[in-house]
Each structure stands twice: as C-alpha cells, then as structure tokens.
Design a protein around this motif. Structure first.
Motif, PDB file in Angstrom:
ATOM      1  N   LYS A  55       0.836  -1.198   0.000  1.00 53.96           N
ATOM      2  CA  LYS A  55       0.000   0.000   0.000  1.00 53.96           C
ATOM      3  C   LYS A  55       0.880   1.261   0.000  1.00 53.96           C
ATOM      4  O   LYS A  55       0.727   2.135  -0.860  1.00 53.96           O
ATOM      5  CB  LYS A  55      -0.933   0.018   1.224  1.00 53.96           C
ATOM      6  N   THR A  56       1.765   1.339   0.966  1.00 57.61           N
ATOM      7  CA  THR A  56       2.639   2.508   1.087  1.00 57.61           C
ATOM      8  C   THR A  56       3.499   2.687  -0.169  1.00 57.61           C
ATOM      9  O   THR A  56       3.719   3.807  -0.637  1.00 57.61           O
ATOM     10  CB  THR A  56       3.552   2.339   2.323  1.00 57.61           C
ATOM     11  N   LYS A 219      12.616  -7.527  -7.312  1.00 62.47           N
ATOM     12  CA  LYS A 219      13.166  -6.936  -6.083  1.00 62.47           C
ATOM     13  C   LYS A 219      14.362  -7.705  -5.513  1.00 62.47           C
ATOM     14  O   LYS A 219      15.096  -7.164  -4.689  1.00 62.47           O
ATOM     15  CB  LYS A 219      12.067  -6.849  -5.010  1.00 62.47           C
TER      16      LYS A 219
HETATM   17  N1  ATP Z   1       3.033  -5.115  -6.110  1.00 64.66           N
HETATM   18  C1  ATP Z   1       4.284  -4.936  -5.656  1.00 64.66           C
HETATM   19  N2  ATP Z   1       5.304  -4.733  -6.500  1.00 64.66           N
HETATM   20  C2  ATP Z   1       6.545  -4.543  -6.027  1.00 64.66           C
HETATM   21  N3  ATP Z   1       6.884  -4.536  -4.735  1.00 64.66           N
HETATM   22  C3  ATP Z   1       5.912  -4.733  -3.852  1.00 64.66           C
HETATM   23  C4  ATP Z   1       4.564  -4.936  -4.253  1.00 64.66           C
HETATM   24  N4  ATP Z   1       3.810  -5.111  -3.164  1.00 64.66           N
HETATM   25  C5  ATP Z   1       4.644  -5.022  -2.122  1.00 64.66           C
HETATM   26  N5  ATP Z   1       5.904  -4.786  -2.515  1.00 64.66           N
HETATM   27  C6  ATP Z   1       7.073  -4.644  -1.641  1.00 64.66           C
HETATM   28  O1  ATP Z   1       6.721  -5.169  -0.378  1.00 64.66           O
HETATM   29  C7  ATP Z   1       7.218  -4.346   0.664  1.00 64.66           C
HETATM   30  C8  ATP Z   1       6.082  -3.903   1.563  1.00 64.66           C
HETATM   31  O2  ATP Z   1       5.287  -2.976   0.902  1.00 64.66           O
HETATM   32  P1  ATP Z   1       4.584  -1.779   1.667  1.00 64.66           P
HETATM   33  O3  ATP Z   1       5.466  -1.236   2.717  1.00 64.66           O
HETATM   34  O4  ATP Z   1       4.065  -0.844   0.647  1.00 64.66           O
HETATM   35  O5  ATP Z   1       3.385  -2.560   2.339  1.00 64.66           O
HETATM   36  P2  ATP Z   1       2.172  -1.958   3.170  1.00 64.66           P
HETATM   37  O6  ATP Z   1       0.946  -2.560   2.562  1.00 64.66           O
HETATM   38  O7  ATP Z   1       2.255  -0.496   3.246  1.00 64.66           O
HETATM   39  O8  ATP Z   1       2.432  -2.643   4.549  1.00 64.66           O
HETATM   40  P3  ATP Z   1       2.087  -2.099   6.040  1.00 64.66           P
HETATM   41  O9  ATP Z   1       0.627  -2.269   6.167  1.00 64.66           O
HETATM   42  O10 ATP Z   1       2.858  -3.041   6.898  1.00 64.66           O
HETATM   43  O11 ATP Z   1       2.545  -0.706   6.113  1.00 64.66           O
HETATM   44  C9  ATP Z   1       7.956  -3.201   0.012  1.00 64.66           C
HETATM   45  O12 ATP Z   1       9.337  -3.488   0.008  1.00 64.66           O
HETATM   46  C10 ATP Z   1       7.431  -3.190  -1.398  1.00 64.66           C
HETATM   47  O13 ATP Z   1       8.418  -2.770  -2.282  1.00 64.66           O
END
Ligand code: ATP
Ligand code: MG
Length: 309
Positions: A55-56, A219
């Motif tokens: 999400k972030t 990644k």
């Molecule tokens: N669709 C995607 N493509 C590339 N990388 C991804 C994708 N989804 C997640 N990631 C990777 O996974 C990791 C976690 O993503 P992120 O921090 O955005 O999650 P989040 O949903 O915000 O989690 P939280 O709820 O814990 O904050 C990051 O390193 C991100 O680069």
C-alpha cells in the motif's frame, strides 16, 4: 528503481500500469484503473489491505515516477494539528521577544505581528503539501490512518474537501494545485464513511502466484529461478493455512533475500524451519509449521511445480 526521467500523468490504464512497473511495482489492473481515475478526477486514493501488501509503496513509486515530492504523514494515536499541520516555534518567538525587550522600546503591536509571521511557523506535512512546488503538486501519503482517532479523521476530512487550512494568526492557506493524495489503512478499525466518500477506494489483496513471482524477481535480482518459484508457491500455500498472521509480500521478499544470502538452491524442511522467523512473526504460527507440516507443504509445492512444467 530505474532512473528514468519523470513521467507525465498517465493518460490511460495501460500507461498507469507501466508507470508503476517502471518503478518496479507490479500492480494488477484493478489497482491501475482506480489509480488512473484518482489522478484523472483529482480525488484521494484510499488503499486498504493486510500488512505488507504494497500500500505505502504505491505512493512512493508514484512520487518517484512522476518526479514529485513525497510528503508523508505517518499516523499514530494522539496525532494532532501541531504534528500534522503546523506549530509555532515558541523558543524562537521567546528569544525574539526577550531581545526586543532588552533593546528597550519594543513596539508591542509590531512585535506581536512579527512573531506570528511565517518565519516562526513550523510547517508540518499537511501544510507542506498545500504549498506550490515547481516540480508539480506533491504526493501526499497519509499512512495508516486507522491508527489515529476519529477527531483527527474529522479534521482531515475538512482539509481533503477544500485543500486548505486556516491559521488564525496568519490567515488561510489554500493549495493552488491540490496534492495527489494516497491514504492507507490496515483496517484495525473502520474509517468513517464520510472520509471514504471523498476518496476512490481499493482493497489491496495478496498477489497471485504469477505476480508475486514477478515481484520477487524484480526486487531480489540474481535469485535462482527454481528457488524463487518454490518460495512463492510455499508462501501462497502458507496463506491458505489458518495462521494468526499470514505473510505479506514484504515477508516473501525478506525470505527470498535471506535464502539467497544463505546460498540455498531448493527448499528443504530443515532450512525452512530454521528461517521461519523471517516469514512468520508469531510463535504459535511458527510452532504449527515446524516439523512435519513444513515437509508436507514443500512436497505440495514440488508437486504443483512439477504439474505446471
Ligand atoms: N506489487 C508490488 N510490487 C513490487 N513490490 C511490492 C509490491 N507489493 C509489495 N511490494 C514490496 O513489499 C514491501 C512492503 O510494501 P509496503 O510497505 O508498501 O506494504 P504496506 O501494505 O504499506 O504494509 P504495512 O501495512 O505493513 O505498512 C515493500 O518493500 C514493497 O516494495
Ligand atoms: Mg505501509
């Protein structure tokens, strides 16, 4: 992330998908559609989903790829206007007042106007996001909104409605070009309908195996093909188990990196057991997986991969 010149705003869903992909974000079409529309309609994008599903990252990649500044408001319980919008620099105001007094003949009215000027204003993320920027309106990430209380949510509603804030001593600050807003929530509580109504909503789910494999390969460069397939299938199988906390994409990536570091070429029960702490963060979940269960899942993964060959 590749170093490409900033993209302009995408003019189609396909362009939105490739803008994300250029930033190594592999999103699905439904996310690209709602993001495209949010940009087009100038509406905040509300992303809800499990932890670690990306999400972030949407906001980060968007800012990076559009060449915009990323302004992040990390929410927490007790977040208030002083931390989110602005605060007066009391220490600097006091010093100025003392100095004026020491010099004698301080003009009280002038002093009062002086110390409440922009020079003494500490701008926090929401105010910063309303300011003009030569690179274009910034991306405002309001992260983990579910951690704040409802009073702050109500305040935010006003800011998002008009993109303006009023500072009693200074006046109203209104964005000439409203920021691109991304709001995220882990759904530890429901966000109020009034706020959701302002936004376009998207639930970020766990990726399909195919997409997760692409994410791992993007990644964790250099990871062996077979190992990456096994890792992804294993994590996908784990998500079907009745766990207290299923692993997100973040955990898959950590695990892939860890196994690469250990020069693992294929999953085996001992390695899986020894590295489970990268994937699962609750002892009950780890205990469930240790021993025979890990072996069962590995056998299942192997059978699936063989069938797909
Ligand atoms: N669709 C995607 N493509 C590339 N990388 C991804 C994708 N989804 C997640 N990631 C990777 O996974 C990791 C976690 O993503 P992120 O921090 O955005 O999650 P989040 O949903 O915000 O989690 P939280 O709820 O814990 O904050 C990051 O390193 C991100 O680069
Ligand atoms: Mg996040």
């Amino acid at each position: 992330m590749k170093q490409t010149p900033p993209h302009r705003l995408p003019s189609s869903i396909d362009e939105t998908l490739s803008l994300l992909a250029d930033g190594d974000y592999l999103g699905d079409r439904s996310l690209a559609t709602v993001l495209f529309l949010a940009l087009r309609m100038g509406r905040p994008l509300f992303l809800e989903g499990e932890a670690g599903v990306g999400k972030t990252e949407v906001a980060k990649v968007l800012a990076q790829m559009l060449g915009r500044r990323l302004i992040r408001l990390q929410c927490y319980e007790g977040l208030d206007v002083a931390a989110a919008v602005y605060e007066w620099n009391y220490a600097a105001q006091m010093i100025t007042i003392r100095l004026a007094e020491a010099e004698g003949g301080a003009d009280r009215d002038r002093l009062a106007t002086d110390v409440f000027s922009e020079r003494f204003l500490i701008k926090r993320p929401l105010l910063q996001a309303l300011e003009p920027d030569t690179a274009g309106a910034p991306v405002l990430l309001i992260d983990e909104l579910d951690r704040t209380d409802e009073a702050f949510e109500a305040f935010l509603l006003e800011v998002l409605a008009d993109f303006q804030v009023t500072i009693p001593e200074l006046g109203t600050v209104k964005a000439v070009h409203p920021p691109i807003v991304v709001v995220t929530s882990n759904r530890t509580r429901e966000i109020h309908d009034a706020l959701k109504r302002r936004c376009l909503y998207h639930w970020v789910g766990y990726p399909t195996a195919e997409r997760e494999l692409k994410i791992v390969r993007a990644k964790v460069p250099g990871i062996a093909k077979r190992l990456s397939q096994e890792i992804v299938q294993f994590v996908q199988a784990l998500r079907k188990e009745d766990l207290f906390k299923s692993p997100g994409v973040a955990e898959t990536l950590d695990w892939a990196t860890a196994l690469s570091e250990l020069d693992v070429v294929a999953l085996d029960p001992a390695t899986v057991s020894d590295t489970l702490g990268v994937l699962l963060k609750y002892q009950d979940d780890i205990a469930r997986l240790e021993g025979t269960k890990a072996k069962e899942l590995i056998d299942e993964v192997r059978a699936e991969l063989r069938a797909a060959e």
